[in-house]
Design a protein around this motif. Sequence first.
Motif, PDB file in Angstrom:
ATOM      1  N   GLU A  93      -2.992  -5.662   4.119  1.00  0.00           N
ATOM      2  CA  GLU A  93      -3.465  -6.160   5.407  1.00  0.00           C
ATOM      3  C   GLU A  93      -4.696  -7.058   5.277  1.00  0.00           C
ATOM      4  O   GLU A  93      -4.890  -7.951   6.092  1.00  0.00           O
ATOM      5  N   SER A  94      -5.522  -6.823   4.279  1.00  0.00           N
ATOM      6  CA  SER A  94      -6.713  -7.654   4.093  1.00  0.00           C
ATOM      7  C   SER A  94      -6.394  -8.945   3.348  1.00  0.00           C
ATOM      8  O   SER A  94      -7.216  -9.849   3.287  1.00  0.00           O
ATOM      9  N   GLY A  95      -5.199  -9.013   2.765  1.00  0.00           N
ATOM     10  CA  GLY A  95      -4.818 -10.191   2.000  1.00  0.00           C
ATOM     11  C   GLY A  95      -5.210 -10.119   0.544  1.00  0.00           C
ATOM     12  O   GLY A  95      -4.976 -11.062  -0.209  1.00  0.00           O
ATOM     13  N   GLN A  96      -5.822  -9.008   0.112  1.00  0.00           N
ATOM     14  CA  GLN A  96      -6.189  -8.869  -1.297  1.00  0.00           C
ATOM     15  C   GLN A  96      -4.949  -8.822  -2.182  1.00  0.00           C
ATOM     16  O   GLN A  96      -4.988  -9.260  -3.317  1.00  0.00           O
ATOM     17  N   ARG A  97      -3.873  -8.250  -1.653  1.00  0.00           N
ATOM     18  CA  ARG A  97      -2.575  -8.283  -2.324  1.00  0.00           C
ATOM     19  C   ARG A  97      -1.681  -9.130  -1.435  1.00  0.00           C
ATOM     20  O   ARG A  97      -1.472  -8.811  -0.268  1.00  0.00           O
ATOM     21  N   GLN A  98      -1.164 -10.217  -1.976  1.00  0.00           N
ATOM     22  CA  GLN A  98      -0.433 -11.191  -1.170  1.00  0.00           C
ATOM     23  C   GLN A  98       0.949 -10.717  -0.748  1.00  0.00           C
ATOM     24  O   GLN A  98       1.319 -10.827   0.397  1.00  0.00           O
ATOM     25  N   GLN A  99       1.731 -10.221  -1.680  1.00  0.00           N
ATOM     26  CA  GLN A  99       3.104  -9.785  -1.399  1.00  0.00           C
ATOM     27  C   GLN A  99       3.357  -8.477  -2.117  1.00  0.00           C
ATOM     28  O   GLN A  99       2.934  -8.291  -3.253  1.00  0.00           O
ATOM     29  N   PRO A 100       4.074  -7.569  -1.469  1.00  0.00           N
ATOM     30  CA  PRO A 100       4.394  -6.304  -2.136  1.00  0.00           C
ATOM     31  C   PRO A 100       5.538  -6.487  -3.121  1.00  0.00           C
ATOM     32  O   PRO A 100       6.274  -7.475  -3.069  1.00  0.00           O
ATOM     33  N   SER A 101       5.696  -5.516  -3.982  1.00  0.00           N
ATOM     34  CA  SER A 101       6.868  -5.500  -4.857  1.00  0.00           C
ATOM     35  C   SER A 101       8.104  -5.300  -3.982  1.00  0.00           C
ATOM     36  O   SER A 101       7.993  -4.920  -2.811  1.00  0.00           O
ATOM     37  N   SER A 102       9.274  -5.518  -4.554  1.00  0.00           N
ATOM     38  CA  SER A 102      10.517  -5.313  -3.806  1.00  0.00           C
ATOM     39  C   SER A 102      10.619  -3.879  -3.305  1.00  0.00           C
ATOM     40  O   SER A 102      11.007  -3.632  -2.163  1.00  0.00           O
ATOM     41  N   ASP A 103      10.249  -2.925  -4.157  1.00  0.00           N
ATOM     42  CA  ASP A 103      10.306  -1.518  -3.781  1.00  0.00           C
ATOM     43  C   ASP A 103       9.360  -1.221  -2.618  1.00  0.00           C
ATOM     44  O   ASP A 103       9.732  -0.544  -1.657  1.00  0.00           O
ATOM     45  N   ALA A 104       8.142  -1.728  -2.682  1.00  0.00           N
ATOM     46  CA  ALA A 104       7.166  -1.493  -1.616  1.00  0.00           C
ATOM     47  C   ALA A 104       7.612  -2.175  -0.317  1.00  0.00           C
ATOM     48  O   ALA A 104       7.448  -1.611   0.765  1.00  0.00           O
ATOM     49  N   LEU A 105       8.193  -3.374  -0.424  1.00  0.00           N
ATOM     50  CA  LEU A 105       8.681  -4.076   0.765  1.00  0.00           C
ATOM     51  C   LEU A 105       9.768  -3.261   1.463  1.00  0.00           C
ATOM     52  O   LEU A 105       9.763  -3.116   2.685  1.00  0.00           O
ATOM     53  N   ILE A 106      10.667  -2.692   0.680  1.00  0.00           N
ATOM     54  CA  ILE A 106      11.739  -1.860   1.251  1.00  0.00           C
ATOM     55  C   ILE A 106      11.137  -0.645   1.953  1.00  0.00           C
ATOM     56  O   ILE A 106      11.534  -0.298   3.075  1.00  0.00           O
ATOM     57  N   LYS A 107      10.172  -0.002   1.321  1.00  0.00           N
ATOM     58  CA  LYS A 107       9.538   1.172   1.928  1.00  0.00           C
ATOM     59  C   LYS A 107       8.843   0.805   3.241  1.00  0.00           C
ATOM     60  O   LYS A 107       8.932   1.541   4.226  1.00  0.00           O
ATOM     61  N   LEU A 108       8.159  -0.334   3.252  1.00  0.00           N
ATOM     62  CA  LEU A 108       7.453  -0.772   4.457  1.00  0.00           C
ATOM     63  C   LEU A 108       8.428  -1.112   5.582  1.00  0.00           C
ATOM     64  O   LEU A 108       8.224  -0.718   6.732  1.00  0.00           O
ATOM     65  N   THR A 109       9.486  -1.849   5.252  1.00  0.00           N
ATOM     66  CA  THR A 109      10.423  -2.248   6.304  1.00  0.00           C
ATOM     67  C   THR A 109      11.191  -1.050   6.858  1.00  0.00           C
ATOM     68  O   THR A 109      11.485  -1.005   8.047  1.00  0.00           O
ATOM     69  N   ARG A 110      11.485  -0.072   6.018  1.00  0.00           N
ATOM     70  CA  ARG A 110      12.154   1.143   6.509  1.00  0.00           C
ATOM     71  C   ARG A 110      11.225   1.942   7.416  1.00  0.00           C
ATOM     72  O   ARG A 110      11.636   2.445   8.458  1.00  0.00           O
TER      73      ARG A 110
END
Length: 131
Positions: A43-60
């Motif tokens: 959320e702060s932008g310190q990490r630009q994009q999550p890994s594929s696994d983290a993206l799946i967890k977030l979207t779920r």
Amino acid sequence: MSRVDRLDTFSHRLRNARMLQGWTQKDLAVASNLSQSAIGNYESGQRQQPSSDALIKLTRALRVNPMWLSTGEGPMLNAGEGGAIGTIGDPSVPPAWPFETVSYATYARLSLQEKRQIELVLAAYIKARGE
């Protein structure tokens, strides 16, 4: 709850989706099985994009379209969610957290027996009201 109007970056989209749920960063961390610091860094932008696994967890956890969360393209909600977060009647989509004074993270730490007892009390209350 404040509103986020900018959705031009991953961090803004993530924060907006989380706030629409009424969740804290800790709530999202529990729901997605990611660390609270990871959520804060996204959320702060310190990490630009999550890994594929983290993206799946977030979207779920947030019940949003992965393409929208990742790139901003397409609709925010997946097709079939009726345009509302936590569509009633779809067992694969849990409803948005309904309580303002009890966080999802606090509830998630309860034992199964405690959760069941709360469910029974709530069901009895609703039945007593004639609903």
